[in-house]
Design an enzyme around this catalytic site. Sequence first.
Site, short mmCIF file in Angstrom:
data_model
loop_
_atom_site.label_atom_id
_atom_site.label_comp_id
_atom_site.label_asym_id
_atom_site.label_seq_id
_atom_site.Cartn_x
_atom_site.Cartn_y
_atom_site.Cartn_z
CG PHE A 1 -3.96 -10.31 -2.02
CD1 PHE A 1 -3.33 -9.73 -3.23
CD2 PHE A 1 -3.68 -10.70 -0.97
CE1 PHE A 1 -2.12 -9.11 -2.57
CE2 PHE A 1 -2.30 -10.45 -0.64
CZ PHE A 1 -1.71 -9.52 -1.38
CE LYS B 1 -1.79 0.72 -6.39
NZ LYS B 1 -1.84 0.06 -5.09
CE1 TYR C 1 1.89 -3.90 -6.32
CE2 TYR C 1 0.55 -4.31 -8.04
CZ TYR C 1 0.89 -3.64 -7.07
OH TYR C 1 0.49 -2.17 -6.78
NE ARG D 1 5.46 2.80 1.03
CZ ARG D 1 5.02 1.71 0.73
NH1 ARG D 1 4.77 1.55 -0.68
NH2 ARG D 1 4.36 0.88 1.51
CG ASN E 1 -12.82 -14.06 -1.63
OD1 ASN E 1 -11.84 -14.14 -1.44
ND2 ASN E 1 -13.81 -14.99 -1.45
CG ASN F 1 -4.15 0.65 -2.15
OD1 ASN F 1 -3.72 0.66 -3.24
ND2 ASN F 1 -3.27 0.01 -1.43
CB THR G 1 -1.32 -1.37 2.61
OG1 THR G 1 0.39 -1.16 2.51
CG2 THR G 1 -1.67 -2.36 1.31
CD GLU H 1 8.32 -0.43 -7.53
OE1 GLU H 1 8.10 0.74 -7.30
OE2 GLU H 1 8.09 -1.21 -6.79
NE ARG I 1 -2.19 3.38 -0.78
CZ ARG I 1 -1.28 2.52 -0.83
NH1 ARG I 1 -0.50 2.41 0.69
NH2 ARG I 1 -0.66 2.03 -1.67
CG HIS J 1 3.03 1.89 -6.37
ND1 HIS J 1 3.30 0.59 -5.69
CD2 HIS J 1 4.39 2.15 -7.13
CE1 HIS J 1 4.64 0.28 -5.83
NE2 HIS J 1 5.16 1.15 -6.59
P1 DAT Z 1 1.92 -0.84 -0.68
O1 DAT Z 1 0.96 -0.66 -1.95
O2 DAT Z 1 1.34 -0.04 0.49
O3 DAT Z 1 3.32 -0.92 -1.13
P2 DAT Z 1 2.28 -3.98 -0.67
O4 DAT Z 1 3.27 -3.57 -1.48
O5 DAT Z 1 2.27 -4.72 0.60
O6 DAT Z 1 1.43 -2.51 -0.22
O7 DAT Z 1 1.03 -4.61 -1.71
C1 DAT Z 1 0.97 -3.88 -3.00
C2 DAT Z 1 -0.87 -3.86 -3.19
O8 DAT Z 1 -1.33 -5.21 -3.14
C3 DAT Z 1 -1.46 -2.98 -2.36
O9 DAT Z 1 -1.18 -1.76 -2.60
C4 DAT Z 1 -2.77 -3.49 -2.59
C5 DAT Z 1 -2.41 -5.24 -2.65
N1 DAT Z 1 -2.45 -5.96 -1.39
C6 DAT Z 1 -1.70 -5.88 -0.26
N2 DAT Z 1 -1.98 -6.84 0.68
C7 DAT Z 1 -3.18 -7.13 0.35
C8 DAT Z 1 -4.11 -7.81 1.08
N3 DAT Z 1 -3.87 -8.60 2.25
N4 DAT Z 1 -5.52 -8.26 0.50
C9 DAT Z 1 -5.60 -7.43 -0.73
N5 DAT Z 1 -4.94 -6.82 -1.40
C10 DAT Z 1 -3.82 -6.58 -1.04
MG MG Z 2 4.49 -2.09 -2.10
#
Ligand code: DAT
Ligand code: MG
Length: 139
Positions: free
Chosen positions: A57, A9, A49, A85, A112, A117, A91, A131, A102, A120
């Site tokens: 967010f 990222k 996403y 993963r 906010n 992280n 996350t 994807e 991470r 991905h």
């Molecule tokens: P991951 O990236 O571990 O698969 P995810 O698919 O639930 O996690 O979310 C995608 C991305 O969105 C994550 O890497 C960072 C952001 N994100 C997820 N949950 C969040 C939250 N509660 N607040 C802020 N950013 C968030």
């Molecule tokens: Mg994800």
Amino acid sequence: MEKTFFMIKPDAVRRGLIGEVLSRIEKRGFVIERLELCQADENLLKAHYAALVDEPFFPDLLAYMTSGPLVIGVMFGNDVIASWRLMMGATKPQEALPGTIRGDFAQAAGANQSIENVVHGSDSAASAKREIGLWFNEV
Ligand code: DAT
Ligand code: MG
């Protein structure tokens, strides 16, 4: 063999961590099949996403993911989806164990903000297929 889609990222590219992340992938024995530096656009991120577009967010996530170039790739190996993963870690960086990417390279986000992280990885075979198709225009 199983394939997954991964990203390094914009925060990680900015901080000079491309080599570190790729090195972990290579040392684990996964094989990188596609690799590209690109600038993500808003429509692609909304598709990527799709499950998160209504989250509060999401605007911050968009701003983060378009804040600079990112690396996209496809790699393959035994059980690569779940293994990658695990290598990524949780996350939320504050929940990611030391030794994970991470857990070693990210911190908790401020209020906010989107979580920044570093990496991905697709969360299932169906996500990987979707994807890879989305980012590399292939099926
Ligand atoms: P991951 O990236 O571990 O698969 P995810 O698919 O639930 O996690 O979310 C995608 C991305 O969105 C994550 O890497 C960072 C952001 N994100 C997820 N949950 C969040 C939250 N509660 N607040 C802020 N950013 C968030
Ligand atoms: Mg994800």
